[in-house]
Structure formats: structure tokens, C-alpha cells
Design an enzyme around this catalytic site. Structure first.
Site, mmCIF file in Angstrom:
data_model
loop_
_atom_site.group_PDB
_atom_site.id
_atom_site.type_symbol
_atom_site.label_atom_id
_atom_site.label_comp_id
_atom_site.label_asym_id
_atom_site.label_seq_id
_atom_site.Cartn_x
_atom_site.Cartn_y
_atom_site.Cartn_z
ATOM 1 N N GLU A 230 0.889 -1.166 0.000
ATOM 2 C CA GLU A 230 0.000 0.000 0.000
ATOM 3 C C GLU A 230 0.921 1.209 0.000
ATOM 4 O O GLU A 230 1.545 1.533 1.018
ATOM 5 C CB GLU A 230 -0.920 -0.073 1.222
ATOM 6 C CG GLU A 230 -1.586 -1.446 1.236
ATOM 7 C CD GLU A 230 -2.788 -1.619 2.155
ATOM 8 O OE1 GLU A 230 -2.766 -1.081 3.245
ATOM 9 O OE2 GLU A 230 -3.739 -2.315 1.730
ATOM 10 N N CYS A 264 -2.157 9.503 2.755
ATOM 11 C CA CYS A 264 -1.874 8.893 1.442
ATOM 12 C C CYS A 264 -2.925 9.337 0.428
ATOM 13 O O CYS A 264 -2.593 9.654 -0.713
ATOM 14 C CB CYS A 264 -1.806 7.372 1.562
ATOM 15 S SG CYS A 264 -3.252 6.653 2.342
HETATM 16 P P1 NAD Z 1 8.762 4.607 4.691
HETATM 17 O O1 NAD Z 1 8.428 3.911 3.438
HETATM 18 O O2 NAD Z 1 10.090 5.289 4.781
HETATM 19 O O3 NAD Z 1 8.699 3.623 5.953
HETATM 20 C C1 NAD Z 1 7.584 2.809 6.198
HETATM 21 C C2 NAD Z 1 8.012 1.595 6.984
HETATM 22 O O4 NAD Z 1 8.991 0.851 6.245
HETATM 23 C C3 NAD Z 1 8.669 1.893 8.330
HETATM 24 O O5 NAD Z 1 8.214 0.934 9.243
HETATM 25 C C4 NAD Z 1 10.151 1.724 8.046
HETATM 26 O O6 NAD Z 1 10.916 1.389 9.178
HETATM 27 C C5 NAD Z 1 10.156 0.611 7.034
HETATM 28 N N1 NAD Z 1 11.287 0.600 6.086
HETATM 29 C C6 NAD Z 1 12.005 1.657 5.636
HETATM 30 N N2 NAD Z 1 12.892 1.247 4.703
HETATM 31 C C7 NAD Z 1 12.732 -0.095 4.573
HETATM 32 C C8 NAD Z 1 13.332 -1.086 3.735
HETATM 33 N N3 NAD Z 1 14.284 -0.772 2.850
HETATM 34 N N4 NAD Z 1 12.897 -2.370 3.831
HETATM 35 C C9 NAD Z 1 11.898 -2.688 4.695
HETATM 36 N N5 NAD Z 1 11.313 -1.788 5.512
HETATM 37 C C10 NAD Z 1 11.701 -0.511 5.444
HETATM 38 O O7 NAD Z 1 7.631 5.632 5.074
HETATM 39 P P2 NAD Z 1 7.372 7.053 4.469
HETATM 40 O O8 NAD Z 1 7.888 7.147 3.073
HETATM 41 O O9 NAD Z 1 7.729 8.085 5.456
HETATM 42 O O10 NAD Z 1 5.774 6.961 4.411
HETATM 43 C C11 NAD Z 1 5.006 7.886 3.753
HETATM 44 C C12 NAD Z 1 4.461 7.255 2.473
HETATM 45 O O11 NAD Z 1 3.535 6.232 2.793
HETATM 46 C C13 NAD Z 1 3.706 8.246 1.610
HETATM 47 O O12 NAD Z 1 4.182 8.111 0.298
HETATM 48 C C14 NAD Z 1 2.251 7.799 1.706
HETATM 49 O O13 NAD Z 1 1.489 8.117 0.555
HETATM 50 C C15 NAD Z 1 2.414 6.325 1.903
HETATM 51 N N6 NAD Z 1 1.215 5.742 2.541
HETATM 52 C C16 NAD Z 1 0.426 4.921 1.789
HETATM 53 C C17 NAD Z 1 -0.716 4.372 2.333
HETATM 54 C C18 NAD Z 1 -1.623 3.482 1.516
HETATM 55 O O14 NAD Z 1 -2.545 2.901 2.091
HETATM 56 N N7 NAD Z 1 -1.448 3.363 0.220
HETATM 57 C C19 NAD Z 1 -1.054 4.652 3.655
HETATM 58 C C20 NAD Z 1 -0.231 5.480 4.391
HETATM 59 C C21 NAD Z 1 0.908 6.027 3.828
#
Ligand code: NAD
Length: 460
Positions: A230, A264
């Protein structure tokens, strides 16, 4: 390694946590598997549903602490936290009804080609589901996986985002007050390193919510297993020529700026038909200027996130966008940023092409709705979209042409029944079909030659 929970309204460190070790990540698989086997053999479906409802009761009993934790660590305005809490509580009923409706079924076979044969479709849980969580709605986003995954018969190993560890641990606390097997829901603590270790650990399925870049990294490393992603969105909004300007300006303002734009599904680029553009923009600016940033928007989650948004706005202005409002940090100890509105003419700019996770709305004036649909669809993303019109026939016709998994007409961002049917197209996520309960189940097709007589196509 340690991770920190910080209050984004003040910048103060609330608590530090020691991250889970690689050994703990590996051990979570075996512990989860053992608990999941017992969950499926010692509990009937109805008993499982009842036990998951104990979780609801436990969450209700700690409602105040839970919401206070989420507000403290996530910087949310209270209204957002209450809304998502209520949605989750109702979601238990929805997913109970969904799992009750799941049953084996026969697949009709043509007796001419399949004499004396029946096919039965059997839906079973994956086993142990790894879930790498996100910070922007840490309770909601955790529960829309946890409830259906447990109801479907899985164990869940959950890693909250390192930015919202405390909320994850509160959910674990509630789980501990139920009669479910202790390791059926485990929480690992840590940042990207622990996330990466989870990606390569042998969970039976993996769920990830977060950024597109992280999603791509996970796809490269996860191997072959059921994967739910997601990911990021860059939702367009379309303001049609027949719009109710005052109502739509209010809707667009909340669709673009609530929770500081860290949603999001928020309006991240707006296409306004020229006939109404001046009046609409002026109305919108009036509404946005009255937003109380600290109370109604809240801060960005971290200083780095605010600096990223600030830099992106500066770049957009440098590249020729007209700054209509905002564009700067709010002087305060917390990570607040002014609600920002820009007018854009160049569709190739980063401010239009790539998601901004903050309170920024670029507006592009278009000649007509045709041009709006073309530009709205000219995107790598396909999470949500909104249409603002007083003509329901036109609204639905336009909605059917938008390349997005979720389209709202004269509203924004409200999802059905605790995440049900929520889906992203294009690079906003996989898979893009299925009821949510079946995301957490796999299908076994049993083809039964009901007699034991030899078949004509066998060797003699
Ligand atoms: P992110 O992707 O940096 O991190 C999310 C999670 O992934 C954290 O728990 C983090 O520790 C982990 N993580 C980070 N790097 C990783 C890797 N290489 N391998 C495995 N795990 C890893 O989070 P962000 O970018 O700050 O989040 C914001 C984004 O999330 C926005 O783009 C938003 O649109 C999206 N989002 C989407 C939805 C949806 O339902 N489609 C919902 C909420 C947020």
C-alpha cells in the site's frame, strides 16, 4: 540500535527503545507459526471471532491512553484520532461478517470433460503474516491488517514505524488482555534495518504500507510470496465548471490540508476549470487563511520531513510556480508548516509529478474537464482522486474515466468499513482486487475423482 519517539509538536524526545535484533526477527517466525497452528486447530471459527472481539473490548477499555499516545507521538489533531478510532471499532463487525461469509465452495465442472469429478475451493490462512507499518495513521493502518488477518486465521508479526513505536506497543498491550495465543500477535521494534530483516525472513506473506521507493526495495528483496503493498499516491482533484464554489472550496481545503497533508489519499494536485478558477481560488484562499495550523493541521512528523517539504516548495517557486499562500515554516518549537497554495502552469514539474507529503496544494487551471481528466491520468500513481461538480451524471462519467483505485465525488478520503476495498492502481500498490479478508487467505483447489475407477487417459 535504538529508535526514538519524539513529540512533533515540541521536538522533545518522549522515549527511546532498543531495536529488535536479527535473531528476534528470525525467532518471530517460528513463534508465530506455533501460535497460528494452535489458533487454527484449538479454536473454531466462531471462537476465533469471539476472541478477536476481546481485542476490541481491550482497545475500548484503553481508548483514552491509546488516543493520547497517538496524538502525542503522531502530532494529530484530536478530531482525526477520534475518527479513525471509531472506524476501527466498527471494523470488527465488518470483518466478522466477512469471515463468516467465507466458506468452501464447489466449482462447477462440465461432466462431459470431467466425469465423476468435483472441484472444491478451500480458502485457508497464509500462516504467519509479517507487517511493516507506517506512522501517518499508526492505529488505523495497523488495525486494517491486524483485524482481518487474525479473523482469517493468521498470526501477525508487526513492526510499527520507528516514528510511532509507542502506538504499536499500546496495541500489543491491548492484545495481551485477550485469550488469544500469546505469540499470535508479536511486535518488533526498529527502523529500516529491522524492516529489511523482516523482508527476507520466511513469513508466509508480507504486508507493507509506506513510500513507493521503500516498496520497490521490498519487491527486489522479498522473494516469492504473497505481498500486499500500500504505497504512495499523488491524488488529483478536478473542480468542474458547474461546481458549488463555496461548498467545494471547503471540501478541497480539508481534502488537501487535513493532518498537515500527511495522508496517502489527499488532494495533492488540483485541476480547476478556467470559467470558475478565479472565484474558486479566491474562496479557497479565504478558507485556508482561516485554518488554525496548530489545532487543525498539526505538525509534520519530523524536522527532516518539514525540511523536505520546504525545499520542494522553494524549488517549485524557483521553477516558476506562483506562490499564492504560505510557503514557510511556522516559527515554533514543533515541526509546523504553513498551508501552502501554488499556481502551476508547467505539468512536468516535480511539484505536480511527485507526491508531496505535507500541506501543499499546487493548482493548475485547465480549459475544460477533458483536459483535467487527461492531466489527472498522466501520472505514475493511482491511489485516489476527487471530482467536484453539481451534476451527478457528469460526476459519475468522469469518475469512470479516472485511473485510480478510489474516486470520490463531492467528498474526499473517507474509506469504506475499516479499509475494505481500499486499493491503489499503478505504482500505488498491489494487489488491486479482492475483499480485504481474502488478502489474508490462500486458495486450495481440491480436484476429487469421486470414484476410484481408472481414468481413460491413464497408462494401462
Ligand atoms: P517509509 O516507506 O520510509 O517507511 C515505512 C516503513 O517501512 C517503516 O516501518 C520503516 O521502518 C520501514 N522501512 C524503511 N525502509 C525499509 C526497507 N528498505 N525495507 C523494509 N522496511 C523498510 O515511510 P514514508 O515514506 O515516510 O511513508 C510515507 C508514504 O507512505 C507516503 O508516500 C504515503 O502516501 C504512503 N502511505 C500509503 C498508504 C496506503 O494505504 N497506500 C497509507 C499510508 C501512507
Amino acid at each position: 540500535m535504538t529508535v526514538r519517539s519524539i513529540n512533533p509538536r515540541t521536538g522533545e524526545v518522549i522515549k527511546e527503545f532498543v531495536a529488535s535484533s536479527p535473531d528476534e526477527v528470525r525467532a518471530s517466525v517460528a513463534k508465530g507459526r506455533d501460535a497460528q497452528r494452535r489458533w487454527m486447530t484449538d479454536w473454531s471459527k466462531e471462537e476465533r471471532i469471539e476472541a478477536v472481539f476481546e481485542l476490541r473490548a481491550a482497545l475500548q477499555a484503553m481508548k483514552d491512553e491509546l488516543m493520547a499516545t497517538e496524538m502525542l507521538e503522531g502530532g494529530f489533531p484530536q478530531k482525526d484520532v477520534v475518527g479513525t478510532y471509531n472506524g476501527v471499532i466498527k471494523g470488527f463487525d465488518h470483518y466478522a461478517a466477512e469471515i463468516r461469509a467465507v466458506d468452501d465452495y464447489d466449482f462447477p465442472l462440465d461432466p462431459a470433460g470431467w466425469p465423476e469429478t468435483k472441484a472444491t475451493i478451500n480458502l485457508v490462512p497464509h500462516g504467519v503474516v509479517g507487517h511493516i507499518g507506517i506512522w501517518n495513521y499508526p492505529f488505523w493502518q495497523t488495525m486494517i491488517t491486524m483485524i482481518p488477518a487474525l479473523m482469517a486465521g493468521n498470526a501477525v508479526v508487526f513492526k510499527p514505524s520507528e516514528l510511532t513505536t509507542m502506538t504499536g506497543l499500546r496495541i500489543k498491550e491491548a492484545f495481551a488482555n485477550t485469550s488469544m495465543p500469546a505469540d499470535l500477535f508479536q511486535v518488533l521494534v526498529g527502523g529500516p534495518d529491522v524492516g529489511k530483516a523482516m523482508v527476507t525472513a520466511p513469513y508466509d506473506a508480507l504486508v507493507f504500507t509506506g513510500g513507493r521507493g521503500t516498496g520497490l526495495d521490498i519487491m527486489r528483496n522479498v522473494g516469492v510470496k504473497p505481498l500486499v503493498l500500500e504505497l504512495s499516491g499523488n491524488d488529483p482533484g478536478i473542480v468542474c465548471g458547474d461546481v458549488d464554489i463555496v461548498a467545494a472550496a471547503r471540501g478541497v481545503a480539508s481534502g488537501a490540508f487535513s493532518h498537515g497533508g500527511q495522508v496517502c489519499i489527499r488532494i495533492k494536485r488540483l485541476y480547476v476549470v478556467r470559467d470558475v478558477a478565479d472565484r474558486f481560488i479566491s474562496e479557497l484562499l479565504g478558507i485556508v487563511s482561516r485554518i488554525d495550523v496548530e489545532q487543525q493541521l498539526g505538525p509534520l512528523i519530523r524536522e527532516e520531513a518539514r525540511a523536505r517539504v520546504h525545499e520542494k516548495v522553494r524549488r517549485a517557486v524557483h521553477e516558476g510556480c506562483e506562490l499564492l499562500m504560505g510557503g514557510d515554516k511556522v516559527p515554533s518549537k514543533g515541526y509546523f508548516f504553513q498551508p501552502t497554495v501554488l499556481k502551476v502552469t508547467d505539468d512536468s514539474l516535480e511539484i505536480i509529478k511527485e507526491e508531496t507529503f505535507g500541506p501543499v496544494l499546487p493548482i493548475r487551471v485547465v480549459e475544460n474537464e477533458e483536459e483535467a481528466v487527461r492531466l489527472a491520468n498522466d501520472s505514475d500513481y493511482g491511489l485516489g482522486a476527487t471530482i467536484w461538480t453539481c451534476d451527478p451524471v457528469k460526476g459519475e462519467a468522469l469518475a469512470r474515466r479516472l485511473e485510480a483505485g478510489n474516486v470520490w465525488i463531492n467528498d474526499h478520503g473517507r474509506t469504506i468499513n475499516c479499509g475494505e476495498l481500499f486499493q491503489g492502481w499503478k505504482c500505488s500498490g498491489i494487489p488491486s482486487t479482492n475483499r480485504r479478508i481474502t488478502l489474508f487467505m490462500r486458495k486450495r483447489t481440491i480436484i476429487d475423482h469421486v470414484s476410484c475407477r481408472p481414468r481413460p487417459h491413464w497408462y494401462s
